[in-house]
Design an enzyme around this catalytic site. Structure first.
Site, PDB file in Angstrom:
ATOM      1  N   GLU A  16       1.021  -1.280  -0.285  1.00 53.35           N
ATOM      2  CA  GLU A  16       0.121  -0.581   0.024  1.00 53.35           C
ATOM      3  C   GLU A  16       0.923   0.868   0.067  1.00 53.35           C
ATOM      4  OE1 GLU A  16      -2.933   1.445  -0.336  1.00 53.35           O
ATOM      5  OE2 GLU A  16      -4.088   0.404  -0.247  1.00 53.35           O
ATOM      6  N   ASN A 144     -10.522   4.747   1.496  1.00 48.09           N
ATOM      7  CA  ASN A 144      -9.278   4.342   0.523  1.00 48.09           C
ATOM      8  C   ASN A 144      -9.260   5.709  -0.369  1.00 48.09           C
ATOM      9  OD1 ASN A 144      -7.274   2.646   0.529  1.00 48.09           O
ATOM     10  ND2 ASN A 144      -8.831   1.074   1.021  1.00 48.09           N
ATOM     11  N   ASP A 194      -9.873   1.207  -3.592  1.00 44.17           N
ATOM     12  CA  ASP A 194      -8.615   0.875  -3.486  1.00 44.17           C
ATOM     13  C   ASP A 194      -8.197   2.193  -3.089  1.00 44.17           C
ATOM     14  OD1 ASP A 194      -6.199  -0.091  -1.891  1.00 44.17           O
ATOM     15  OD2 ASP A 194      -7.489  -1.806  -1.212  1.00 44.17           O
TER      16      ASP A 194
END
Length: 287
Positions: A16, A144, A194
């Site tokens: 991430e 997100n 995301d």
């Protein structure tokens, strides 16, 4: 559909927070649950471990990052690997951790939190600005897609569980102003947004968990094109390279069924592709 290639072969359980440092010309990203920050200096792979899960960063100066972790914000010295705590982030909530985050155009840092088990409504979005931490979004499950339009007048963010990206006007000081509006609603097609980033034309590029791609939506929310990746769980894109025309994409192996990696050897790795558009330089965090 453009196809990405593997750029870094290290496998992240939950990759991430991809960040291209414009002053260093260097990519940084995280393996959240491992509490690890990764980077590359040429062909040399670099990693640093933190005392808690870490998920997102912004750059302070050439040698310093702000890193968001499960209980607080950290000042990270890149040359030495030294860390110092800058402030708390839900430090009284052992049941939550940080997730997606990005610096805004006036130097604030937006960071989402979520329940360790993605409990409904347990998360929030905060803004760190000049030492103050203020909660700006409540009742969110998996925050997100935090990113900002080229002119700095809009912020975007998503709740992955709700499968919606919202568009929020922000004022000249970087704070939310007025009611948010739906930018893209994926609930009817089962796509899970995301991490995301805006390009120089104002398009929003959003990684889609479980969809093997990063999708591009115009400023009006319409789907335009996609970048294909060899990992089902794409998690966060970032524009980088000398002309900001390379897209880097992190990915994850978390949540894959047993044997799934046999069919996607690129799962959890970091991807890259040369793009027909250019990105925006990441904004500096002002402490």
């Amino acid at each position: 559909m453009t196809q990405a290639r593997i750029w870094d072969d290290r496998v992240c359980g939950l990759g991430e927070g991809a960040l291209w440092h414009p002053g260093r010309g260097q990519l940084f990203w995280f393996d959240i649950l491992a509490g690890t920050l990764h980077s590359r200096d040429g062909d040399t792979q670099l990693s640093w471990t933190f005392p808690e899960p870490v998920s997102a960063a912004g750059w302070i100066d050439r040698d310093t990052l702000m890193v968001a972790g499960a209980t607080g914000f950290w000042r990270f010295d890149i040359p030495t690997g030294g860390i110092a705590r800058l402030g708390d982030l839900e430090a009284d909530r052992p049941d939550t951790r940080s997730n997606d985050g990005r610096a805004d155009p006036v130097g604030g840092f937006w960071i989402g939190t979520m329940g360790l088990g993605a409990e409904p409504g347990a998360g929030a979005i905060y803004r760190y600005f000049r030492g103050e931490v203020r909660r700006i979004v409540t009742d969110i499950t998996i925050p997100n897609a935090i990113c900002f339009s080229p002119h700095g007048d809009f912020a975007y963010y998503a709740d992955t569980r709700a499968e919606i990206i919202w568009k929020q006007r922000i004022d000249r000081a970087g704070w939310p102003s007025g009611k948010r509006e739906v930018f893209a609603d994926f609930s009817g097609v089962g796509l899970a947004p995301d991490g995301a980033v805006c390009d120089a034309d104002g398009n929003v590029w959003v990684a889609q968990w479980g969809a093997w791609r990063v999708a591009c939506h115009g400023p009006d929310g319409r789907f335009l094109q996609a970048l294909a990746c060899g990992a089902a769980h794409t998690t966060c894109p970032a524009f980088g390279g000398p002309d900001l025309a390379t897209m880097f994409v992190t990915s994850a192996t978390q949540g894959l069924n047993d044997g799934a990696l046999d069919h996607q050897p690129g799962g959890g790795r970091t991807w890259a592709a040369e793009m027909p558009v250019r990105g925006l330089a990441e904004h500096k965090v002002v402490l």
